[in-house]
Design a protein around this motif. Structure first.
Motif, PDB file in Angstrom:
ATOM      1  N   ILE A   3     -35.644  22.244  87.039  1.00  0.00           N
ATOM      2  CA  ILE A   3     -35.954  21.950  87.529  1.00  0.00           C
ATOM      3  C   ILE A   3     -36.376  22.432  89.072  1.00  0.00           C
ATOM      4  O   ILE A   3     -36.998  22.124  89.572  1.00  0.00           O
ATOM      5  CB  ILE A   3     -34.653  21.109  88.259  1.00  0.00           C
ATOM      6  CG1 ILE A   3     -34.351  19.742  87.299  1.00  0.00           C
ATOM      7  CG2 ILE A   3     -34.706  20.690  89.789  1.00  0.00           C
ATOM      8  CD1 ILE A   3     -33.227  19.161  87.692  1.00  0.00           C
ATOM      9  N   VAL A   4     -35.564  23.969  89.287  1.00  0.00           N
ATOM     10  CA  VAL A   4     -35.995  24.592  90.202  1.00  0.00           C
ATOM     11  C   VAL A   4     -37.827  25.273  90.042  1.00  0.00           C
ATOM     12  O   VAL A   4     -38.632  25.666  90.827  1.00  0.00           O
ATOM     13  CB  VAL A   4     -35.177  25.698  90.558  1.00  0.00           C
ATOM     14  CG1 VAL A   4     -35.295  27.678  91.292  1.00  0.00           C
ATOM     15  CG2 VAL A   4     -33.815  25.761  90.738  1.00  0.00           C
ATOM     16  N   VAL A   5     -38.028  25.872  88.784  1.00  0.00           N
ATOM     17  CA  VAL A   5     -38.824  26.635  88.399  1.00  0.00           C
ATOM     18  C   VAL A   5     -40.552  25.495  88.927  1.00  0.00           C
ATOM     19  O   VAL A   5     -40.552  25.425  89.240  1.00  0.00           O
ATOM     20  CB  VAL A   5     -39.335  26.427  87.223  1.00  0.00           C
ATOM     21  CG1 VAL A   5     -41.219  26.662  86.760  1.00  0.00           C
ATOM     22  CG2 VAL A   5     -38.820  27.737  86.744  1.00  0.00           C
ATOM     23  N   GLY A   6     -39.641  23.754  88.363  1.00  0.00           N
ATOM     24  CA  GLY A   6     -40.364  22.823  88.365  1.00  0.00           C
ATOM     25  C   GLY A   6     -41.583  22.656  90.524  1.00  0.00           C
ATOM     26  O   GLY A   6     -42.282  21.964  90.594  1.00  0.00           O
ATOM     27  N   LEU A   7     -39.899  22.456  90.705  1.00  0.00           N
ATOM     28  CA  LEU A   7     -40.108  22.268  92.853  1.00  0.00           C
ATOM     29  C   LEU A   7     -41.038  23.223  93.144  1.00  0.00           C
ATOM     30  O   LEU A   7     -42.285  23.059  93.556  1.00  0.00           O
ATOM     31  CB  LEU A   7     -38.563  22.350  93.118  1.00  0.00           C
ATOM     32  CG  LEU A   7     -37.967  20.817  93.263  1.00  0.00           C
ATOM     33  CD1 LEU A   7     -36.673  21.397  93.300  1.00  0.00           C
ATOM     34  CD2 LEU A   7     -38.977  20.360  93.711  1.00  0.00           C
ATOM     35  N   ILE A   8     -41.177  25.120  92.968  1.00  0.00           N
ATOM     36  CA  ILE A   8     -41.666  25.917  93.111  1.00  0.00           C
ATOM     37  C   ILE A   8     -43.125  25.393  91.952  1.00  0.00           C
ATOM     38  O   ILE A   8     -44.458  25.655  93.321  1.00  0.00           O
ATOM     39  CB  ILE A   8     -41.517  27.431  92.377  1.00  0.00           C
ATOM     40  CG1 ILE A   8     -39.569  27.274  93.107  1.00  0.00           C
ATOM     41  CG2 ILE A   8     -42.346  28.357  92.951  1.00  0.00           C
ATOM     42  CD1 ILE A   8     -39.397  28.594  92.421  1.00  0.00           C
ATOM     43  N   ILE A   9     -43.457  25.200  91.658  1.00  0.00           N
ATOM     44  CA  ILE A   9     -44.773  24.647  90.526  1.00  0.00           C
ATOM     45  C   ILE A   9     -45.714  24.083  91.220  1.00  0.00           C
ATOM     46  O   ILE A   9     -46.773  23.897  92.122  1.00  0.00           O
ATOM     47  CB  ILE A   9     -45.015  24.232  89.454  1.00  0.00           C
ATOM     48  CG1 ILE A   9     -44.636  25.598  88.589  1.00  0.00           C
ATOM     49  CG2 ILE A   9     -46.078  24.196  89.151  1.00  0.00           C
ATOM     50  CD1 ILE A   9     -44.100  25.508  86.934  1.00  0.00           C
TER      51      ILE A   9
END
Length: 64
Positions: A3-9
């Motif tokens: 989820i964190v990686v998805g939000l950053i992307i």
């Protein structure tokens, strides 16, 4: 973690693909007949155009 990686992307994609010419424009529509009157509350620009379709670029006056 995903989820964190998805939000950053997602944040990076929005920053890259956003239209910088109208980034701060906040268009308000005033309908009148077939066309609409558009007013930017950020810079004060005014124009007319099709209903439901805000201007694609900033129409800020040169003296603003």
């Amino acid at each position: 973690m995903f989820i964190v990686v998805g939000l950053i992307i997602a944040f990076v994609l929005v920053a890259v693909f956003s239209n910088r010419a109208t980034r701060q424009c906040r268009w308000r529509e005033y309908k009148s007949g077939a066309d609409s009157h558009w007013h930017c509350v950020h810079c004060g620009a005014e124009t007319t155009g099709a209903q439901g379709t805000p201007p694609k670029r900033c129409l800020r006056p040169d003296d603003a």
